[in-house]
Design a protein around this motif. Sequence first.
Motif, mmCIF file in Angstrom:
data_model
loop_
_atom_site.group_PDB
_atom_site.id
_atom_site.type_symbol
_atom_site.label_atom_id
_atom_site.label_comp_id
_atom_site.label_asym_id
_atom_site.label_seq_id
_atom_site.Cartn_x
_atom_site.Cartn_y
_atom_site.Cartn_z
ATOM 1 N N ALA A 81 -12.805 -8.936 78.867
ATOM 2 C CA ALA A 81 -13.206 -9.022 77.458
ATOM 3 C C ALA A 81 -14.603 -9.610 77.322
ATOM 4 C CB ALA A 81 -12.194 -9.868 76.684
ATOM 5 N N GLU A 82 -14.986 -10.465 78.259
ATOM 6 C CA GLU A 82 -16.309 -11.093 78.217
ATOM 7 C C GLU A 82 -17.389 -10.201 78.817
ATOM 8 O OE1 GLU A 82 -14.815 -15.725 78.811
ATOM 9 O OE2 GLU A 82 -15.057 -14.406 80.545
ATOM 10 N N VAL A 146 -7.765 -21.081 76.341
ATOM 11 C CA VAL A 146 -7.702 -20.806 74.908
ATOM 12 C C VAL A 146 -9.077 -21.004 74.268
ATOM 13 C CG1 VAL A 146 -6.808 -21.702 72.718
ATOM 14 C CG2 VAL A 146 -5.245 -21.240 74.607
ATOM 15 N N GLN A 147 -9.790 -22.061 74.674
ATOM 16 C CA GLN A 147 -11.134 -22.275 74.155
ATOM 17 C C GLN A 147 -12.064 -21.138 74.558
ATOM 18 O OE1 GLN A 147 -12.277 -24.800 72.119
ATOM 19 N NE2 GLN A 147 -10.122 -25.381 71.923
ATOM 20 N N ARG A 148 -11.940 -20.716 75.793
ATOM 21 C CA ARG A 148 -12.777 -19.621 76.292
ATOM 22 C C ARG A 148 -12.440 -18.316 75.574
ATOM 23 N NH1 ARG A 148 -12.368 -17.904 82.590
ATOM 24 N NH2 ARG A 148 -13.053 -15.731 82.324
ATOM 25 N N HIS A 149 -11.159 -18.097 75.326
ATOM 26 C CA HIS A 149 -10.700 -16.900 74.622
ATOM 27 C C HIS A 149 -11.268 -16.863 73.205
ATOM 28 C CE1 HIS A 149 -7.167 -14.628 72.635
ATOM 29 N NE2 HIS A 149 -7.820 -13.745 73.349
ATOM 30 N N ALA A 150 -11.172 -17.989 72.510
ATOM 31 C CA ALA A 150 -11.689 -18.058 71.146
ATOM 32 C C ALA A 150 -13.199 -17.856 71.123
ATOM 33 C CB ALA A 150 -11.318 -19.400 70.522
ATOM 34 N N GLN A 151 -13.885 -18.442 72.084
ATOM 35 C CA GLN A 151 -15.339 -18.305 72.137
ATOM 36 C C GLN A 151 -15.734 -16.860 72.430
ATOM 37 O OE1 GLN A 151 -17.314 -20.785 75.037
ATOM 38 N NE2 GLN A 151 -19.255 -20.657 73.959
ATOM 39 N N ALA A 152 -14.971 -16.202 73.309
ATOM 40 C CA ALA A 152 -15.277 -14.804 73.620
ATOM 41 C C ALA A 152 -15.188 -13.940 72.368
ATOM 42 C CB ALA A 152 -14.316 -14.285 74.687
ATOM 43 N N PHE A 153 -14.261 -14.292 71.487
ATOM 44 C CA PHE A 153 -14.136 -13.538 70.237
ATOM 45 C C PHE A 153 -15.204 -13.952 69.233
ATOM 46 C CE2 PHE A 153 -12.193 -13.274 65.918
ATOM 47 C CZ PHE A 153 -12.276 -11.894 65.796
ATOM 48 N N ASP A 339 6.927 -31.296 71.691
ATOM 49 C CA ASP A 339 6.212 -32.295 72.483
ATOM 50 C C ASP A 339 4.716 -32.162 72.200
ATOM 51 O OD1 ASP A 339 4.822 -33.613 74.658
ATOM 52 O OD2 ASP A 339 6.711 -33.613 75.748
ATOM 53 N N PRO A 340 4.000 -33.262 71.952
ATOM 54 C CA PRO A 340 2.548 -33.167 71.713
ATOM 55 C C PRO A 340 1.805 -32.412 72.808
ATOM 56 C CG PRO A 340 3.330 -35.364 71.173
ATOM 57 C CD PRO A 340 4.495 -34.644 71.803
ATOM 58 N N GLN A 341 2.335 -32.445 74.055
ATOM 59 C CA GLN A 341 1.687 -31.716 75.146
ATOM 60 C C GLN A 341 1.718 -30.218 74.904
ATOM 61 O OE1 GLN A 341 2.180 -32.599 79.631
ATOM 62 N NE2 GLN A 341 3.568 -30.889 79.330
ATOM 63 N N ASP A 342 2.643 -29.751 74.049
ATOM 64 C CA ASP A 342 2.808 -28.320 73.802
ATOM 65 C C ASP A 342 2.024 -27.836 72.590
ATOM 66 O OD1 ASP A 342 4.579 -28.148 75.957
ATOM 67 O OD2 ASP A 342 6.270 -28.768 74.709
ATOM 68 N N VAL A 343 1.170 -28.699 72.034
ATOM 69 C CA VAL A 343 0.323 -28.300 70.910
ATOM 70 C C VAL A 343 -0.957 -27.681 71.447
ATOM 71 C CG1 VAL A 343 -0.991 -29.098 68.912
ATOM 72 C CG2 VAL A 343 1.268 -30.071 69.401
ATOM 73 N N VAL A 344 -1.300 -26.512 70.916
ATOM 74 C CA VAL A 344 -2.527 -25.827 71.296
ATOM 75 C C VAL A 344 -3.385 -25.661 70.050
ATOM 76 C CG1 VAL A 344 -3.531 -23.749 72.300
ATOM 77 C CG2 VAL A 344 -1.320 -24.586 73.135
ATOM 78 N N ALA A 345 -4.516 -26.350 70.012
ATOM 79 C CA ALA A 345 -5.438 -26.237 68.881
ATOM 80 C C ALA A 345 -6.363 -25.052 69.117
ATOM 81 C CB ALA A 345 -6.241 -27.519 68.723
ATOM 82 N N VAL A 346 -6.358 -24.107 68.188
ATOM 83 C CA VAL A 346 -7.100 -22.854 68.358
ATOM 84 C C VAL A 346 -8.262 -22.813 67.372
ATOM 85 C CG1 VAL A 346 -6.967 -20.340 68.327
ATOM 86 C CG2 VAL A 346 -4.981 -21.684 69.070
ATOM 87 N N PRO A 347 -9.487 -22.749 67.852
ATOM 88 C CA PRO A 347 -10.615 -22.560 66.932
ATOM 89 C C PRO A 347 -10.696 -21.101 66.507
ATOM 90 C CG PRO A 347 -11.392 -22.724 69.205
ATOM 91 C CD PRO A 347 -9.914 -22.931 69.252
#
Length: 743
Positions: A81-82, A146-153, A339-347
Amino acid sequence: MSDETQASPATGFDQSDNDPGRRSATTTPPPGANTSRACPVPSAPPAATDVDPAENTLPADRYFNRELSWQDFNARVLALAEDESQPLLERAKFLAIFASNLDEFYMVRVAGLKRREQTGLPVRSADGLTPSEQLAYVAERNAELVQRHAQAFEKGVRPALAEAGIRIVAWADLGGEERTRMSEYFTKQVFPVLTPLAVDPAHPFPYISGLSLNLAVTVRDPEDGTERFARVKVPNNVPRLVRIETSRDARTATFLPLEELIAAHLDELFSGMQVSEHHVFRVTRNADFEVEEDRDEDLLQALERELAQRRFGPPVRLEVASDMSEHVLELLLRELEVDPQDVVAVPGLLDLSCLHQLYSLDRKELKHPPFVPATHPAFGEHETPKSVFATLREGDVLVQHPYHSFSTSVQRFIEQAAADDKVLAIKQTLYRTSGESGESPIVDALIDAAEAGKQVVALVEIKARFDEHANIAWARTLERAGVHVVYGLVGLKTHCKIALVIRQEGSTIRRYCHVGSGNYNPRTARQYEDIGLFTADPDIGTDLTDLFNVLTGYSRQQTYRNILTSPNGIRRGLLEFIDNEIAFAKAGEPSGIRIKCNALVDEQIIDSLYRASQAGVPVEVVVRGICALKPGVPGLSDNITVRSILGRFLEHSRIFHFRGANTHWIGSADIMHRNLDRRIEALVRVTDPKLTAQLDTVLNSALDPMTRCWVLQPTGEWVPSPTDSGQVRDHQLEMLRKHGASG
């Protein structure tokens, strides 16, 4: 990217293996013994066994972690994708595939790790990690991807799409006229299906279905200032990206995410209240359930009961907008028990699998050029093509999809069998033949055959993950037409791809066979690269007859002539073939092993390959996804190379070549525990020199030093190769050219 899931045509999440510690019982057969074994129904899992520790001189840290290796695979998907050399809509599609892959990884693999973590048992992976340690590594790696994925978009694909006239906009970006049109659309198409759910003492926190997109809304009562919480589900029966007609130019298209449209009209949902804030969130739930198979209970009923429970699985991931406020996040964590460890913040946008929607746009210049699969010369070289049966009486035929047409080979084989008065019976396995709403020419042909009075047997694997509903529907359709439907064996999935046609020819009964690596699915046959053998060889016909007797009756057939089957024969056979190559190398004879597969995880096979390398046997592996083997480690795997090819098509064929013995095998089995221990798989030996030359061509092309790929390093890093981009060759493009696919 996989055959095991149809959520996305190219996701290919055929990577899950729900028991990474299990090993099957094997014994080394005497030289020359027939190592092919049938698959009797085991009453218990195979006993665990290993190489004698006294003889095992291999280092303890000789495996990569399979979960992290899978994440590396998805990172390679993201790299496509990149890659700015890829057509733009293809890049968008790879972003969508990455997202779909990750959903399934959490639903199955992460869910399985959490289940093992909760048992408290000291279960470690082959590389020595506990479930908790693996979950921590997975979370850390996932946050990075996930950060890289969001940035690629956001930084790459989205601006490039806008330059090409395809815009994905926010409500704030719309002009007055556009807002008016979108408000009318909201009133007519969206508002009626929305159901805001309040959370207060009289309204418990609502159930959040897996993979649904939701708005967490905080509203304030203007009379007393009380703040309240509500949830609004984004409907999944309305297009996620709502198209705004802004121009008559078909080349331009503007889309508004549905959650943006709903958020802009929240005041209509909460009339008389003040909307304080809203945030998008999404829950992924555990889908890693096991059917409780009772020999005295109908398997179909047991599966339907389990499917009804799947939607209520515990959460394994909470995706939230990166700007979500702390108090809303705390509420979600508490109410969802995440669980807080399972939270994924998506930009940016959540769930980029919606980008599949853009691929339907008529913008050919932004996609790979279309192609028309070629009819295999053996099936189409005459003005009036001969029947498949006449062709196979002259010799075996090897087809490679999608370069060879599915409709003029596999589909024609079954359709001609259904229409041929001389055909007495058709027997076939169906793992994934089509989605619930799709059409299946294979199923239609089997129905026609049954209605014509032929004996038709279809083994429909109703436990095929995420295709259970579709396969149950197909099974019932076939049963209503008079087809003998078998659901598989208790405790095992039937994953082999085999078809057998029995034909009366004078006083002779002749059997025609197909054994392959791909599902009998015309849609995926245009997207997955697969190999299939057509043959009228009497020995293979007898082998498949015996195998179908195992699958449909109580046969405990143990020996075959030209096929290997799991759960009892494939690992044993592969280990013997590897041992033979070691013997050739030690005797100074030519030796070599070439493997093309989707995944390489099984520790016994990996250890055997290490010993082959130590004996001087060259080992070359082409693996699409997971690889637990460490190549190029001095003293351990100096003679092993591993590469991965991803591209326009999903590399899905399994090919095994043992140079010293000069033998080639193809089939359905990957080198994973589940394939070798808990599935019915079939590999068939290809003996015709013309066909083995075709297999060599595939392997030679994939292994060419100038073929674009990723090469696995001893450290676990996947390095793009070759470095000289000016001479790079594309394996799939070369296959398209070789087979004459047009377009």
